[in-house]
Design a protein around this motif. Structure first.
Motif, PDB file in Angstrom:
ATOM      1  N   ASN A   3      31.963  42.176  46.128  1.00  0.00           N
ATOM      2  CA  ASN A   3      32.248  42.545  47.511  1.00  0.00           C
ATOM      3  C   ASN A   3      32.675  41.317  48.326  1.00  0.00           C
ATOM      4  OD1 ASN A   3      32.501  43.945  49.860  1.00  0.00           O
ATOM      5  ND2 ASN A   3      30.301  44.161  50.224  1.00  0.00           N
ATOM      6  N   SER A   4      33.950  40.964  48.189  1.00  0.00           N
ATOM      7  CA  SER A   4      34.496  39.830  48.933  1.00  0.00           C
ATOM      8  C   SER A   4      36.012  39.885  48.885  1.00  0.00           C
ATOM      9  CB  SER A   4      34.005  38.512  48.322  1.00  0.00           C
ATOM     10  OG  SER A   4      34.614  37.408  48.956  1.00  0.00           O
ATOM     11  N   ASP A   5      36.643  39.287  49.871  1.00  0.00           N
ATOM     12  CA  ASP A   5      38.099  39.133  49.868  1.00  0.00           C
ATOM     13  C   ASP A   5      38.490  37.708  49.515  1.00  0.00           C
ATOM     14  OD1 ASP A   5      38.604  41.782  50.633  1.00  0.00           O
ATOM     15  OD2 ASP A   5      38.315  41.286  52.756  1.00  0.00           O
ATOM     16  N   ASP A   6      37.505  36.859  49.306  1.00  0.00           N
ATOM     17  CA  ASP A   6      37.747  35.448  49.007  1.00  0.00           C
ATOM     18  C   ASP A   6      37.942  35.276  47.497  1.00  0.00           C
ATOM     19  OD1 ASP A   6      37.601  32.711  48.474  1.00  0.00           O
ATOM     20  OD2 ASP A   6      35.993  32.359  49.929  1.00  0.00           O
ATOM     21  N   GLU A   7      39.183  35.045  47.099  1.00  0.00           N
ATOM     22  CA  GLU A   7      39.533  34.941  45.674  1.00  0.00           C
ATOM     23  C   GLU A   7      38.728  33.849  44.966  1.00  0.00           C
ATOM     24  OE1 GLU A   7      43.313  33.159  43.359  1.00  0.00           O
ATOM     25  OE2 GLU A   7      43.793  34.651  44.885  1.00  0.00           O
ATOM     26  N   ASP A   8      38.569  32.688  45.607  1.00  0.00           N
ATOM     27  CA  ASP A   8      37.819  31.594  44.973  1.00  0.00           C
ATOM     28  C   ASP A   8      36.354  31.961  44.778  1.00  0.00           C
ATOM     29  OD1 ASP A   8      40.024  29.918  44.707  1.00  0.00           O
ATOM     30  OD2 ASP A   8      39.766  29.088  46.723  1.00  0.00           O
TER      31      ASP A   8
END
Length: 195
Positions: free
Chosen positions: A38-43
């Motif tokens: 659950n995140s939009d942060d690819e890293d």
């Protein structure tokens, strides 16, 4: 002996992943990501995948479907590429995985092109089309690792293991073992993480 396996796949090939996990009697410890992070942060997502799933796995199963090639536009191959890069990386808290590419039925005709007589040696060779139109670079480079001489590659000259879906279904442990054993082979010293 059961190996810890991570399955790398495109969403469109989820049914094949589920068949491996649920329908086949495969002696493996499944380290696959089953719920999206659950995140939009690819890293951040890749960090979690490396730490929680790939770090202690030993074989990465890469499902080769119609949407998983380098040139599958407009597909975003970021995660599948980074999963294979992390699988090929050998460092602190992460050992290199064996890579098993499973060619899904929709790709048979694009990958397997029959036999052809070689203009160099005169023998017939199986034509296996592994390139940017069928796989991502992390797989194709490490399947056809550049060499100085010879007109074809033997199994000892390839790091990645390749199998048709039908053959894998009939004997999954053999192909998983083959990929696992590549980790300690001489060719493992010639792999590239980012070709």
């Amino acid at each position: 002996m059961a190996h810890k396996c991570f399955i790398s796949f495109k969403t469109e090939d989820m049914d094949y992943k589920k068949k491996i996990q649920e329908d086949m009697d495969v002696d493996m410890i499944d380290k696959s990501l089953d719920e999206p992070i659950n995140s939009d942060d690819e890293d951040y997502i890749m960090c979690k995948i490396r730490e929680d799933y790939l770090a202690d796995s030993t074989v990465t199963i890469y499902l080769i479907g119609e949407y998983s090639a380098e040139n599958s536009f407009p597909q975003d191959q970021t995660y599948i590429k980074r999963e294979l890069q992390a699988s090929l990386y050998n460092g602190e808290n992460n050992t290199k995985n064996g890579i098993l590419g499973i060619v899904l039925p929709s790709m048979y005709d694009k990958v397997y092109k029959g036999k052809e007589q070689c203009s160099v040696c005169g023998k017939n060779h199986n034509i296996v089309c592994i390139n940017d139109n069928t796989t991502i670079k992390e797989f194709s480079y490490n399947y056809y690792i550049p060499k100085e001489s010879g007109c074809s590659w033997s199994e000892d000259e390839r790091y990645c293991v390749l199998v048709k879906w039908e053959d894998f279904k009939n004997d999954p442990e053999t192909y998983i073992d083959n990929a696992f054993n590549k980790r300690k082979s001489e060719i493992s010293k010639k792999t590239k993480v980012r070709p």
